[in-house]
Design a protein around this motif. Structure first.
Motif, PDB file in Angstrom:
ATOM      1  N   CYS A   1      26.164  58.690  45.580  1.00  0.00           N
ATOM      2  CA  CYS A   1      26.120  58.370  44.155  1.00  0.00           C
ATOM      3  C   CYS A   1      26.192  59.681  43.376  1.00  0.00           C
ATOM      4  O   CYS A   1      25.420  60.597  43.633  1.00  0.00           O
ATOM      5  CB  CYS A   1      24.819  57.633  43.834  1.00  0.00           C
ATOM      6  SG  CYS A   1      24.450  57.546  42.078  1.00  0.00           S
TER       7      CYS A   1
ATOM      8  N   CYS B   1      24.252  51.453  41.354  1.00  0.00           N
ATOM      9  CA  CYS B   1      23.749  52.195  42.511  1.00  0.00           C
ATOM     10  C   CYS B   1      22.445  51.564  42.971  1.00  0.00           C
ATOM     11  O   CYS B   1      21.577  51.273  42.157  1.00  0.00           O
ATOM     12  CB  CYS B   1      23.527  53.665  42.139  1.00  0.00           C
ATOM     13  SG  CYS B   1      22.580  54.569  43.374  1.00  0.00           S
TER      14      CYS B   1
ATOM     15  N   CYS C   1      20.051  52.869  44.486  1.00  0.00           N
ATOM     16  CA  CYS C   1      18.915  53.764  44.360  1.00  0.00           C
ATOM     17  C   CYS C   1      18.462  53.956  42.913  1.00  0.00           C
ATOM     18  O   CYS C   1      17.317  53.719  42.572  1.00  0.00           O
ATOM     19  CB  CYS C   1      19.284  55.115  44.962  1.00  0.00           C
ATOM     20  SG  CYS C   1      18.095  55.697  46.145  1.00  0.00           S
ATOM     21  N   CYS C   2      19.420  54.399  42.060  1.00  0.00           N
ATOM     22  CA  CYS C   2      19.016  54.784  40.706  1.00  0.00           C
ATOM     23  C   CYS C   2      19.510  53.807  39.651  1.00  0.00           C
ATOM     24  O   CYS C   2      19.182  53.936  38.481  1.00  0.00           O
ATOM     25  CB  CYS C   2      19.523  56.185  40.380  1.00  0.00           C
ATOM     26  SG  CYS C   2      21.315  56.276  40.210  1.00  0.00           S
TER      27      CYS C   2
ATOM     28  N   CYS D   1      22.490  60.268  41.478  1.00  0.00           N
ATOM     29  CA  CYS D   1      21.231  60.578  42.163  1.00  0.00           C
ATOM     30  C   CYS D   1      21.453  61.138  43.571  1.00  0.00           C
ATOM     31  O   CYS D   1      20.494  61.409  44.290  1.00  0.00           O
ATOM     32  CB  CYS D   1      20.339  59.348  42.243  1.00  0.00           C
ATOM     33  SG  CYS D   1      20.953  58.081  43.377  1.00  0.00           S
TER      34      CYS D   1
END
Ligand SMILES: [Zn+2]
Length: 249
Positions: A39, A64, A66-67, A42
């Motif tokens: 990504c 994403c 994750c973030c 992040c």
């Protein structure tokens, strides 16, 4: 038979996924291999599941994992377009060397167009790859196609060079090299059809753009996408357009 077309489509999706990497990294001068896909926000490294073309985008709902950063819908669109183009090109032209050339040309043009759109440059690597691959594939077919390809490349590069001088920089060195590559693949007759289409599409769309924006064309319009669009239409309809034109006389 269906399994075969599915395989062609999936191959196209996978190639499209690699083209996305090229479109993002080539203009930044980054390696195409390392680091692995991550990504850009992040730096979260993408797992196997997140690398599956199109489906991963749908499953992640364009964000994403994750973030939560938004992933551009252009990624799945490029993958889908490449998958469909692969199926169409193989369907129309069959299993032959010429088709392989057209697949490479399509990939090069799609990549060059989107990089030109984003950064107003066409990386030399793409044009050189097109010229080199085009010459090899033409040589594998026959001496006649090789000669036609060489003439096409020289004619394309030459015409664009003249235009670049006349337009005092409106047309760049990147465009000259890209059209040289297109000419090598198409040969000189279809190259002329392709350029003709590019200029018609280019003037129409820039005209509409000026009307919508209500301002002059002060900013440079990237011409790579128009050159590519003209060439891709020519791949499919070039022969018909050429025959129609020749029958008019
Ligand atoms: Zn992220």
């Amino acid at each position: 038979m269906l399994a075969l077309w599915l395989l062609v489509f999936i191959t196209g999706l996978a190639v499209g996924s690699f083209l996305n990497v090229c479109i993002y990294r080539l203009p930044l001068g980054q390696s195409l291999v390392t680091p692995p896909s991550h990504c850009p926000k992040c730096n979260h490294r993408l797992g196997a599941g997140e690398l599956v073309p199109v489906l991963s985008y749908l499953m992640l709902r364009g964000k994403c994992r994750c973030c939560g950063a938004r992933i551009s819908p252009r990624y799945p669109v490029v993958e889908l377009a490449t998958g469909l183009a692969f199926v169409l090109l193989v369907m129309v032209f069959g299993w032959q060397i010429k088709t392989l050339g057209y697949l490479i040309l399509f990939c090069g043009l799609l990549t060059a167009s989107l990089i030109d759109w984003d950064h107003q440059i066409i990386p030399d690597q793409i044009s050189l790859l097109l010229v080199g691959a085009g010459l090899i594939l033409q040589a594998l077919q026959s001496t006649g196609t090789l000669i036609n390809g060489i003439i096409g490349g020289l004619l394309g590069g030459g015409l664009l060079l003249v235009l670049a001088v006349l337009s005092k920089g409106g047309m760049g060195g990147g465009d000259i090299k890209l059209v040289t590559g297109i000419g090598v693949f198409l040969g000189w007759q279809l190259l002329l059809v392709s350029l003709f289409l590019s200029f018609i599409i280019g003037s129409l769309l820039s005209g509409i753009w000026i009307l919508i924006k209500r301002q002059g064309l002060k900013t440079a319009v990237p011409f790579g996408p128009f050159l590519s669009l003209g060439a891709i239409i020519t791949l499919f309809y070039g022969e018909q357009i050429l025959n129609w034109y020749l029958n008019c006389f």
